[in-house]
Design a protein around this motif. Structure first.
Motif, PDB file in Angstrom:
ATOM      1  N   MET A 339       0.978  -0.979  -0.515  1.00 27.28           N
ATOM      2  CA  MET A 339      -0.123  -0.083  -0.207  1.00 27.28           C
ATOM      3  C   MET A 339       1.155   0.896  -0.461  1.00 27.28           C
ATOM      4  SD  MET A 339      -3.196  -1.564   2.849  1.00 27.28           S
ATOM      5  CE  MET A 339      -3.378   0.342   3.398  1.00 27.28           C
ATOM      6  N   LEU A 340       1.746   1.371   0.767  1.00 31.99           N
ATOM      7  CA  LEU A 340       3.028   2.336   0.734  1.00 31.99           C
ATOM      8  C   LEU A 340       4.085   2.347  -0.294  1.00 31.99           C
ATOM      9  CD1 LEU A 340       3.561   2.407   4.688  1.00 31.99           C
ATOM     10  CD2 LEU A 340       1.258   3.661   2.655  1.00 31.99           C
ATOM     11  N   ALA A 341       3.863   1.257  -1.196  1.00 26.54           N
ATOM     12  CA  ALA A 341       4.699   0.824  -2.314  1.00 26.54           C
ATOM     13  C   ALA A 341       4.980   2.743  -2.680  1.00 26.54           C
ATOM     14  CB  ALA A 341       4.926   0.184  -2.729  1.00 26.54           C
ATOM     15  N   PRO A 342       4.012   3.696  -3.536  1.00 31.32           N
ATOM     16  CA  PRO A 342       3.973   4.551  -4.532  1.00 31.32           C
ATOM     17  C   PRO A 342       4.641   5.776  -3.116  1.00 31.32           C
ATOM     18  CG  PRO A 342       2.056   3.543  -4.049  1.00 31.32           C
ATOM     19  CD  PRO A 342       2.886   2.965  -3.275  1.00 31.32           C
ATOM     20  N   LEU A 343       4.260   6.023  -1.925  1.00 33.66           N
ATOM     21  CA  LEU A 343       4.852   6.694  -1.167  1.00 33.66           C
ATOM     22  C   LEU A 343       6.548   6.759  -0.869  1.00 33.66           C
ATOM     23  CD1 LEU A 343       4.571   9.364   1.016  1.00 33.66           C
ATOM     24  CD2 LEU A 343       3.576   7.439   3.116  1.00 33.66           C
ATOM     25  N   GLN A 344       6.870   5.486  -0.701  1.00 33.37           N
ATOM     26  CA  GLN A 344       8.433   4.733  -0.589  1.00 33.37           C
ATOM     27  C   GLN A 344       8.675   5.241  -1.638  1.00 33.37           C
ATOM     28  OE1 GLN A 344       8.822   1.020   0.040  1.00 33.37           O
ATOM     29  NE2 GLN A 344      11.176   1.430   1.459  1.00 33.37           N
ATOM     30  N   ASP A 345       8.417   5.060  -2.676  1.00 32.66           N
ATOM     31  CA  ASP A 345       8.668   5.899  -4.077  1.00 32.66           C
ATOM     32  C   ASP A 345       9.518   7.079  -4.020  1.00 32.66           C
ATOM     33  OD1 ASP A 345      10.198   4.660  -6.713  1.00 32.66           O
ATOM     34  OD2 ASP A 345       7.912   6.424  -7.592  1.00 32.66           O
ATOM     35  N   LYS A 346       8.241   8.195  -3.884  1.00 28.90           N
ATOM     36  CA  LYS A 346       8.622   9.240  -4.390  1.00 28.90           C
ATOM     37  C   LYS A 346       9.344  10.207  -2.667  1.00 28.90           C
ATOM     38  CE  LYS A 346       3.812  10.013  -6.158  1.00 28.90           C
ATOM     39  NZ  LYS A 346       3.036  11.030  -6.029  1.00 28.90           N
ATOM     40  N   LEU A 347       9.535   9.340  -1.755  1.00 31.80           N
ATOM     41  CA  LEU A 347      10.463   9.571  -0.590  1.00 31.80           C
ATOM     42  C   LEU A 347      11.904   9.937  -1.381  1.00 31.80           C
ATOM     43  CD1 LEU A 347       9.003   8.169   2.724  1.00 31.80           C
ATOM     44  CD2 LEU A 347       9.045  10.630   2.309  1.00 31.80           C
ATOM     45  N   PRO A 348      12.620  10.321  -0.572  1.00 28.70           N
ATOM     46  CA  PRO A 348      14.117  10.697  -0.787  1.00 28.70           C
ATOM     47  C   PRO A 348      14.594   9.843  -0.892  1.00 28.70           C
ATOM     48  CG  PRO A 348      13.730  12.404   0.782  1.00 28.70           C
ATOM     49  CD  PRO A 348      12.314  11.829   0.825  1.00 28.70           C
ATOM     50  N   ALA A 349      14.828   8.707  -0.287  1.00 30.04           N
ATOM     51  CA  ALA A 349      15.560   7.765   0.133  1.00 30.04           C
ATOM     52  C   ALA A 349      14.805   6.753   0.160  1.00 30.04           C
ATOM     53  CB  ALA A 349      17.316   7.900   0.902  1.00 30.04           C
TER      54      ALA A 349
END
Length: 558
Positions: A339-349
């Motif tokens: 569920m949080l893969a899109p968020l993780q992808d947009k974070l700096p690291a």
């Protein structure tokens, strides 16, 4: 500014003198060593009457750290853009505290406030005056306020201007005062009270005394009021910063999303001034879009939010809006890492996104996964944690499931006027039974399995089934009911008296007119002739949930 630079020898002595419970199997955290230095500085410089770290109370820690860092930024109002220093917040808090201390009958109050500079000042003022606040949802209904009045017995309710009528109606025929907590109203409340910080005297308060009270739910799912202590909150302060090495100011700016009834709010409001981290907050309604806007505009570097907001944020936010984040902690309820893969992808690291586990009854976070930890893990097991299997034995092998138990001075004082619930939650030898099942891997990392508690979350809010059941049960003609958490929200199975004429619409209306929006029966209502029960005759909630899910699939629950 509080300076606590310690040599290796000093650090070794501090660690030997008092090992914090907040260690990973014997390893001290740098965040704990920093706090130890702050406590020593408070004692050495007359900021407390205590002779040891264990004797310093929460008010003394916060007052000392804000007073000695007057120009440090404390509150940023994201709605207005206004910024307030520690000195500005502290002066306001001192004048409010003096007004509260002038009325010695005021011992307990209810706070129903949204996040702003006025909330910040009032929060600290209550601690500085020795008055215990009960932290309540800012948009609570008249019915919800009245449910807690007999339990809390407040002398004052501090609320927003748009909640005055509701609060006033809730306290009719009582002597409880309703006070608006905005700028002009607080000016009237503090009329004639000095804001001089130098001459202000904090009251003597024992570290094990109640600092504040927060609503929570235990294994029964019934709303309760957990009494949090000064020492418990202080002991939990380092837990947020266990993966940082630079102190003070381990991060540049924290974005506060939760309102005052949440434990994360208490963690930020109490600990972040001590670690000299500015707090970005807003009185406006929080949404994923608004979080992205605030993070991008003010360049926030740290936040903690629930999966209900984190999931859409990953789709709505741009990489630029989240580019300043160095730690993004998700906690409060379960989630799938996918569920949080899109968020993780947009974070700096990749290491920015962390999973955390905490409890109101434990004063804060008890486990936070370090950068690089699998997202479905909450990090390493610490000295205060044990996993207990169904036989009541300590889990010794990796990958074996067990309920998480917590022990130590970090535990809460008890449930207000509810000793029975406390004894049900805490074992005779002092272990808090969390109701949450985990397993640990070969690296001592904890992985969540499921909850045994009855309460559930919807729209990032706690939902207590029995509260909704009381409303449904008050309808003439309702014989029995049970509320569970379905995919679409709270759902109810109801047994009606024969020929009563009660409809689904009647039940929906009763709930909508009485309870907050997130408690409405969006999961649907099913009318049944009987409810599944256990061998002891109690309602079997798991079977009820299964029944409702089946009926939803057959479109018979709506």
């Amino acid at each position: 500014m509080v300076k606590c630079r310690l040599s290796r020898v000093q650090k070794k002595c501090l660690f030997e003198e008092k090992m914090s419970y907040a260690v990973e199997r014997g390893r001290p955290w740098k965040s704990q060593l920093y706090l130890d230095g702050v406590l020593d500085s408070i004692i050495q410089n007359g900021g407390s009457r205590a002779k040891s770290r264990e004797g310093v109370n929460l008010a003394e820690v916060i007052f000392y750290c804000m007073k000695n860092n007057p120009d440090g930024m404390h509150t940023i109002n994201g709605a207005t853009g206004e910024k307030f220093t520690n000195d500005q917040i502290l002066k306001r808090a001192v004048s409010i505290a003096r007004a509260l201390k002038s009325d010695r009958t005021t011992e307990t109050v209810i706070i129903m406030l949204r996040n702003s500079e006025h909330m910040s000042a009032l929060f600290y003022a209550l601690l500085f005056a020795g008055v215990v606040p009960f932290m309540m949802e800012p948009n609570s209904t008249e019915y919800e306020i009245q449910q807690f009045l007999p339990l809390v017995s407040p002398h004052i309710i501090f609320c927003e201007p748009d909640r005055v009528d509701i609060a006033t109606k809730a306290v009719e025929e009582t002597d409880i005062r309703v006070v608006v907590a905005d700028g002009s109203s607080l000016d009237k409340f503090t009329l004639g009270c000095s804001d001089d910080i130098g001459s202000f005297q904090l009251p003597e308060v024992r570290p094990d005394a109640t600092a504040l009270i927060q609503p929570t739910s235990g294994s029964t799912g019934v709303p309760k009021a957990a009494m949090l202590t000064h020492e418990g909150i202080i002991m939990q302060m380092p837990s947020v910063w266990i993966h940082y090495t630079q102190f003070p100011r381990p991060t540049s700016m924290a974005l506060l999303v939760s309102t005052c009834q949440w434990l994360t709010h208490t963690i930020i409001m109490t600990g972040f001034p001590v670690y000299q981290v500015p707090i970005l907050m807003t009185p406006l309604k929080i949404s994923a879009e608004y979080i992205a806007e605030l993070a991008g505009k003010y360049r926030a570097t740290w936040t903690i939010i629930g999966p209900a907001l984190a999931t859409p944020l990953g789709h709505l936010a741009t990489r630029d809006q989240l580019s300043s984040i160095d730690r993004f902690c998700v906690g409060g309820s379960t989630f799938s890492p996918d569920m949080l893969a899109p968020l993780q992808d947009k974070l700096p690291a990749p290491g920015c996104l962390l999973n955390g586990f905490g409890m109101t009854e434990a004063h804060g976070l008890v486990a936070v996964g370090p950068p690089g930890t699998p997202l479905n893990s909450v990090g390493h097991i610490s000295n205060i944690l044990n996993l207990i299997n169904e036989k009541g034995e300590i889990v010794k092998e990796p990958n074996e499931k067990g309920e998480l138990y917590i022990k130590g001075k970090c535990l809460f004082k008890g449930y207000l006027n509810n000793e029975a619930a406390y004894r049900e939650t805490v074992s005779p030898d002092g272990w808090l039974k969390t109701g949450d099942v985990f397993y640990r891997d070969e690296q001592e990392r904890l992985f969540f399995v499921n909850r045994t508690k009855l309460s559930f979350k919807y729209l990032n809010h706690h939902v207590y089934p029995e509260e909704i059941e009381r409303v449904i049960g008050s309808i003439p003609g309702v014989q029995q009911c049970v509320v569970v958490g379905a995919d679409a929200g709270p759902a109810a199975a109801v047994v009606l008296q024969e020929g009563c004429g009660v409809t689904r619409e009647d039940i929906q209306q009763a709930v909508k007119s009485t309870l907050s929006d997130y408690k409405h029966l969006r999961g649907g209502i099913v009318i049944v002739t009987s409810l599944p029960t256990t061998h002891t005759g109690k309602v079997h909630r798991a079977s009820c949930l299964q029944l409702i899910q089946e009926l939803v699939g057959r479109e018979e629950c709506f």
